[in-house]
Design an enzyme around this catalytic site. Structure first.
Site, PDB file in Angstrom:
ATOM      1  CB  THR A 174      -0.958   0.076   1.200  1.00 48.42           C
ATOM      2  OG1 THR A 174      -1.569   1.375   1.246  1.00 48.42           O
ATOM      3  CG2 THR A 174      -0.250  -0.146   2.519  1.00 48.42           C
ATOM      4  CG  ASP A 233      -2.545   5.070   2.227  1.00 49.26           C
ATOM      5  OD1 ASP A 233      -2.184   6.057   1.561  1.00 49.26           O
ATOM      6  OD2 ASP A 233      -3.701   4.622   2.212  1.00 49.26           O
ATOM      7  NE  ARG A 262     -10.700   6.182   3.113  1.00 52.08           N
ATOM      8  CZ  ARG A 262     -11.884   6.679   2.781  1.00 52.08           C
ATOM      9  NH1 ARG A 262     -12.692   7.142   3.722  1.00 52.08           N
ATOM     10  NH2 ARG A 262     -12.273   6.707   1.533  1.00 52.08           N
TER      11      ARG A 262
END
Length: 394
Positions: free
Chosen positions: A162, A164, A208
């Protein structure tokens, strides 16, 4: 096609650079050890919708045998040759069910009104395909369903990916380094436009729930950033950016915002339809922040998106190295008969660990250690003894 020597591999969730390097390395290592590798296309959808009795698995081909010839050059490109999807076999709506599923079977899998758990079907398909080991590559959602299958007795090894970089249990996920490299290049190119027009720039980046992408991009561009873990004072940020603008000989400044970062008193709405795991897109916080900064400073602002472009194209050298090594560690586990594990980096070293507990949520930035919340900057002090990528799991 004995089950003990047949490995299946799939990629789930969003694509990142480095996935093809994992696939190729698994195939090359497996072929040396006498394993057969079967690629499952379109992530978990490939195991819910496949028709094992068909040579290619049905639809446009859910099954793709992999060998040294058809994977020879795939590590030179981004994306995933197996394609991907955001499919949740545990909570599938009626509209997502395999079209060949009978009404009788639909009723058997229904767990709530219009919601179906196809896990028994996935298990049946794995058995019909003679899969002795499953290798899954993905983020939190892919890994959470990997745990479901591991709990059901499926021999499985997972590899985290990912941009992130927020998977629990590992300090690094495939795709992160390339995303930071691409973001750095884009910001440095756009400095000329900001300076030419004497603007304040707002760069929106993925994140997020966790601010690693924004924080590390700020680290390598000497920039301000705001992250989800630290809601902030908008007036204070505006004052600092205005001061940066005045002090800069080219009269520009900029801030990097994670998509989930908000200021005190603000609320960024979720928009659009939820995906199979219940996630919706965040409204564009970059544009909202740029508007607010202009109103407070009187300086022209420019909002710029640094999101999907960061997951495109070939991986950088770090992601290529980590992807290749993760694949080989996964094959070490397969050959040793060790299952229900996730390949990881811990304390800067390659390791393996439990699959992440979904109850823990994403791994998050340690704000006191890594982020100067009053100056909206990464912390650069106190790094002696840290791992190369500056973050541990403690």
């Amino acid at each position: 096609m004995t089950s003990s020597k047949r490995i299946a591999i799939l990629t789930g969730g969003g694509d990142v650079p480095g996935l093809n390097a994992v696939i190729k390395s698994v195939v090359y290592r497996a072929s040396e050890a006498g394993y057969e590798v079967l690629g499952i296309r379109r992530g978990w959808e490939g195991l819910t919708h496949v028709q094992p009795e068909l040579p290619d698995g049905g639809r446009t081909g859910y099954l793709r045998p992999l060998d040294r010839i058809n994977t020879r050059t795939i590590d030179r490109t981004g994306g995933t040759i197996l394609h991907t999807s955001r499919t949740n076999p545990r909570k599938m709506p009626a509209t997502g069910l395999p079209p060949w599923l009978t009404e009788e079977d639909r009723a058997k899998y229904e767990v709530a009104d219009g919601v179906y758990d196809l896990t028994p079907l996935v298990l049946a398909h794995l058995e019909a395909l003679g899969i002795g080991e499953l290798i899954t590559i993905g983020g939190d959602d892919t890994l959470s369903y990997s745990q479901v299958l591991a709990d059901a007795g499926v021999p499985l090894v997972a590899i985290p990916k990912t941009m992130d970089n927020d998977v629990q249990g590992t300090e690094y996920c495939i795709g992160f380094s390339t995303a930071i490299t691409r973001a750095k290049e884009a910001i440095n190119r756009q400095r000329t436009t900001l300076g030419s027009h004497e603007r304040i720039g707002v760069f929106r980046i993925f994140g997020r729930d966790a601010g690693f992408s924004a924080l590390y991009t700020a680290y390598v561009t000497s920039a301000r950033c705001v992250i989800p873990e630290a809601p902030y004072d908008l007036d204070a940020l505006a004052a600092i950016l205005a001061a940066d603008h005045a002090a800069n000989p080219s009269h520009y400044s900029f801030v990097i915002t994670a998509e989930g970062a908000i200021w005190h008193g603000a609320k960024i709405s979720d928009i659009g339809e939820a995906d199979a795991f219940g996630h919706r897109h965040k409204a564009n916080v970059g544009e909202a922040l740029a508007y607010e900064l202009r109103a407070r400073t009187g300086i022209e602002t420019l909002a710029s998106e640094l999101t999907y472009d960061l997951r495109s194209g070939e991986p950088d050298s770090i992601d290529s190295m980590v992807a290749t090594t993760f694949a080989n560690v996964a094959m070490d586990l397969v050959e040793s008969g060790i299952t229900a594990r996730m390949v990881a980096i811990q304390d800067g070293k390659y390791a393996h660990t439990n699959l992440p507990d979904p109850k823990l949520g994403p791994r998050r930035v340690d704000v006191p250690v890594m982020y100067n919340a009053t100056r909206f900057r990464p912390r650069y002090d106190g790094k002696l003894g840290d791992p190369m990528l500056l973050v541990g799991l403690d």
